[in-house]
Write a protein that holds these residues in place. Structure first.
Motif, PDB file in Angstrom:
ATOM      1  N   LEU A  61       0.791  -1.241   0.157  1.00 34.26           N
ATOM      2  CA  LEU A  61       0.085   0.021   0.169  1.00 34.26           C
ATOM      3  C   LEU A  61       0.968   1.234  -0.017  1.00 34.26           C
ATOM      4  CD1 LEU A  61      -2.676  -1.233   2.512  1.00 34.26           C
ATOM      5  CD2 LEU A  61      -2.923  -0.736  -0.043  1.00 34.26           C
ATOM      6  N   GLN A  62       2.157   1.113  -0.269  1.00 32.46           N
ATOM      7  CA  GLN A  62       3.053   2.365  -0.419  1.00 32.46           C
ATOM      8  C   GLN A  62       2.980   3.215   0.913  1.00 32.46           C
ATOM      9  OE1 GLN A  62       2.204   3.926  -4.274  1.00 32.46           O
ATOM     10  NE2 GLN A  62       3.302   2.396  -5.249  1.00 32.46           N
ATOM     11  N   VAL A  63       2.886   2.545   2.068  1.00 32.22           N
ATOM     12  CA  VAL A  63       3.112   3.239   3.451  1.00 32.22           C
ATOM     13  C   VAL A  63       4.387   3.590   3.438  1.00 32.22           C
ATOM     14  CG1 VAL A  63       2.598   3.311   6.036  1.00 32.22           C
ATOM     15  CG2 VAL A  63       0.732   2.471   4.165  1.00 32.22           C
ATOM     16  N   ARG A  64       4.669   4.878   3.444  1.00 31.77           N
ATOM     17  CA  ARG A  64       6.251   5.317   3.579  1.00 31.77           C
ATOM     18  C   ARG A  64       6.619   5.809   5.054  1.00 31.77           C
ATOM     19  NH1 ARG A  64       6.942   2.771  -0.691  1.00 31.77           N
ATOM     20  NH2 ARG A  64       6.836   3.433  -2.687  1.00 31.77           N
ATOM     21  N   GLY A  65       5.627   6.425   5.612  1.00 29.96           N
ATOM     22  CA  GLY A  65       5.739   6.877   6.837  1.00 29.96           C
ATOM     23  C   GLY A  65       4.673   6.686   7.793  1.00 29.96           C
ATOM     24  N   VAL A  66       4.861   6.682   9.007  1.00 29.43           N
ATOM     25  CA  VAL A  66       3.925   6.532  10.012  1.00 29.43           C
ATOM     26  C   VAL A  66       3.656   7.577  11.066  1.00 29.43           C
ATOM     27  CG1 VAL A  66       4.026   3.938  10.009  1.00 29.43           C
ATOM     28  CG2 VAL A  66       5.441   5.215  11.691  1.00 29.43           C
ATOM     29  N   PRO A  67       2.327   8.162  11.483  1.00 27.87           N
ATOM     30  CA  PRO A  67       1.383   7.251  11.149  1.00 27.87           C
ATOM     31  C   PRO A  67       0.820   7.527   9.834  1.00 27.87           C
ATOM     32  CG  PRO A  67       0.700   9.308  12.615  1.00 27.87           C
ATOM     33  CD  PRO A  67       2.162   9.008  12.481  1.00 27.87           C
ATOM     34  N   THR A  68       0.316   6.676   9.037  1.00 30.57           N
ATOM     35  CA  THR A  68      -0.556   6.844   7.989  1.00 30.57           C
ATOM     36  C   THR A  68      -1.941   6.289   8.094  1.00 30.57           C
ATOM     37  OG1 THR A  68       1.361   6.828   6.392  1.00 30.57           O
ATOM     38  CG2 THR A  68      -0.622   6.354   5.356  1.00 30.57           C
ATOM     39  N   ILE A  69      -2.903   7.193   7.714  1.00 32.64           N
ATOM     40  CA  ILE A  69      -4.260   6.574   7.948  1.00 32.64           C
ATOM     41  C   ILE A  69      -4.939   6.320   6.572  1.00 32.64           C
ATOM     42  CG2 ILE A  69      -4.724   6.956  10.057  1.00 32.64           C
ATOM     43  CD1 ILE A  69      -6.167   9.689   9.743  1.00 32.64           C
ATOM     44  N   ILE A  70      -5.756   5.323   6.108  1.00 30.57           N
ATOM     45  CA  ILE A  70      -6.294   5.274   4.702  1.00 30.57           C
ATOM     46  C   ILE A  70      -7.531   4.919   5.139  1.00 30.57           C
ATOM     47  CG2 ILE A  70      -6.011   4.149   2.552  1.00 30.57           C
ATOM     48  CD1 ILE A  70      -3.180   3.363   3.213  1.00 30.57           C
ATOM     49  N   LEU A  71      -8.662   5.391   4.337  1.00 29.08           N
ATOM     50  CA  LEU A  71     -10.082   5.025   4.418  1.00 29.08           C
ATOM     51  C   LEU A  71     -10.517   4.257   2.984  1.00 29.08           C
ATOM     52  CD1 LEU A  71     -12.647   5.722   5.724  1.00 29.08           C
ATOM     53  CD2 LEU A  71     -12.692   7.678   4.377  1.00 29.08           C
ATOM     54  N   PHE A  72     -11.032   3.045   3.509  1.00 29.04           N
ATOM     55  CA  PHE A  72     -11.415   2.377   2.445  1.00 29.04           C
ATOM     56  C   PHE A  72     -12.957   1.920   2.411  1.00 29.04           C
ATOM     57  CE2 PHE A  72      -6.977   0.708   3.321  1.00 29.04           C
ATOM     58  CZ  PHE A  72      -6.578   0.522   1.727  1.00 29.04           C
ATOM     59  N   GLN A  73     -13.687   1.928   1.181  1.00 20.86           N
ATOM     60  CA  GLN A  73     -14.833   1.370   1.351  1.00 20.86           C
ATOM     61  C   GLN A  73     -14.979   0.344   0.203  1.00 20.86           C
ATOM     62  OE1 GLN A  73     -18.116   4.403   1.344  1.00 20.86           O
ATOM     63  NE2 GLN A  73     -19.620   2.991   2.310  1.00 20.86           N
ATOM     64  N   GLN A  74     -15.571  -0.635   0.116  1.00 16.28           N
ATOM     65  CA  GLN A  74     -15.924  -1.716  -0.674  1.00 16.28           C
ATOM     66  C   GLN A  74     -14.371  -1.974  -1.658  1.00 16.28           C
ATOM     67  OE1 GLN A  74     -19.186   0.319  -2.653  1.00 16.28           O
ATOM     68  NE2 GLN A  74     -20.518  -0.992  -1.690  1.00 16.28           N
ATOM     69  N   GLY A  75     -13.300  -1.798  -0.731  1.00 15.89           N
ATOM     70  CA  GLY A  75     -11.922  -2.366  -1.600  1.00 15.89           C
ATOM     71  C   GLY A  75     -11.541  -0.786  -2.260  1.00 15.89           C
ATOM     72  N   ASN A  76     -12.097   0.198  -2.171  1.00 16.51           N
ATOM     73  CA  ASN A  76     -11.643   1.454  -2.685  1.00 16.51           C
ATOM     74  C   ASN A  76     -11.036   2.217  -1.790  1.00 16.51           C
ATOM     75  OD1 ASN A  76     -12.549   0.697  -5.580  1.00 16.51           O
ATOM     76  ND2 ASN A  76     -14.605   1.088  -4.799  1.00 16.51           N
ATOM     77  N   GLN A  77      -9.752   2.627  -2.151  1.00 14.22           N
ATOM     78  CA  GLN A  77      -9.358   3.533  -1.229  1.00 14.22           C
ATOM     79  C   GLN A  77      -9.538   5.065  -1.491  1.00 14.22           C
ATOM     80  OE1 GLN A  77      -4.703   3.683  -0.830  1.00 14.22           O
ATOM     81  NE2 GLN A  77      -4.781   5.651  -1.251  1.00 14.22           N
ATOM     82  N   LEU A  78     -10.384   5.645  -0.373  1.00 11.34           N
ATOM     83  CA  LEU A  78     -11.015   6.962  -0.819  1.00 11.34           C
ATOM     84  C   LEU A  78     -10.207   8.287  -0.397  1.00 11.34           C
ATOM     85  CD1 LEU A  78     -14.425   6.064   0.665  1.00 11.34           C
ATOM     86  CD2 LEU A  78     -13.767   5.865  -1.569  1.00 11.34           C
TER      87      LEU A  78
END
Length: 100
Positions: A61-78
């Motif tokens: 998911l190419q998380v390069r730094g923390v914290p990183t928050i990602i919002l998903f719905q039905q598999g789509n990154q919003l």
């Protein structure tokens, strides 16, 4: 990985917090996300992923730094954001992106 996919393909929005135990800002974000969950209740699922224990997923998911928050719905990154945001900012973004 398949369990993660099962979670993010949900009808309900899923906020994924990529964190590390040694990360100060990650520790600041944790109580903020609890407030977001308390505020939105059953309208959102929030999960935490330790990047040190889940390096393959973080890399995919190419998380390069923390914290990183990602919002998903039905598999789509919003939406995704690195760093710490306030409860109000996160809540507003979730409601806007998911038609609240």
């Amino acid at each position: 990985m398949s369990k993660f996919n099962d979670i993010i393909y949900s009808e309900k929005p899923v906020l994924v917090d990529f964190f590390a135990t040694w990360c100060g800002p990650c520790q600041m974000l944790s109580p903020i996300l609890k407030q977001v969950k308390d505020n939105l209740g059953e309208r959102i699922t929030i999960i935490k992923i330790d990047v040190d224990k889940n390096q393959e997923l973080a890399s995919k998911l190419q998380v390069r730094g923390v914290p990183t928050i990602i919002l998903f719905q039905q598999g789509n990154q919003l939406w995704r954001q690195s760093g710490v945001l306030s409860k109000d900012e996160i809540t507003k973004i979730i409601l806007e992106k998911t038609n609240g």
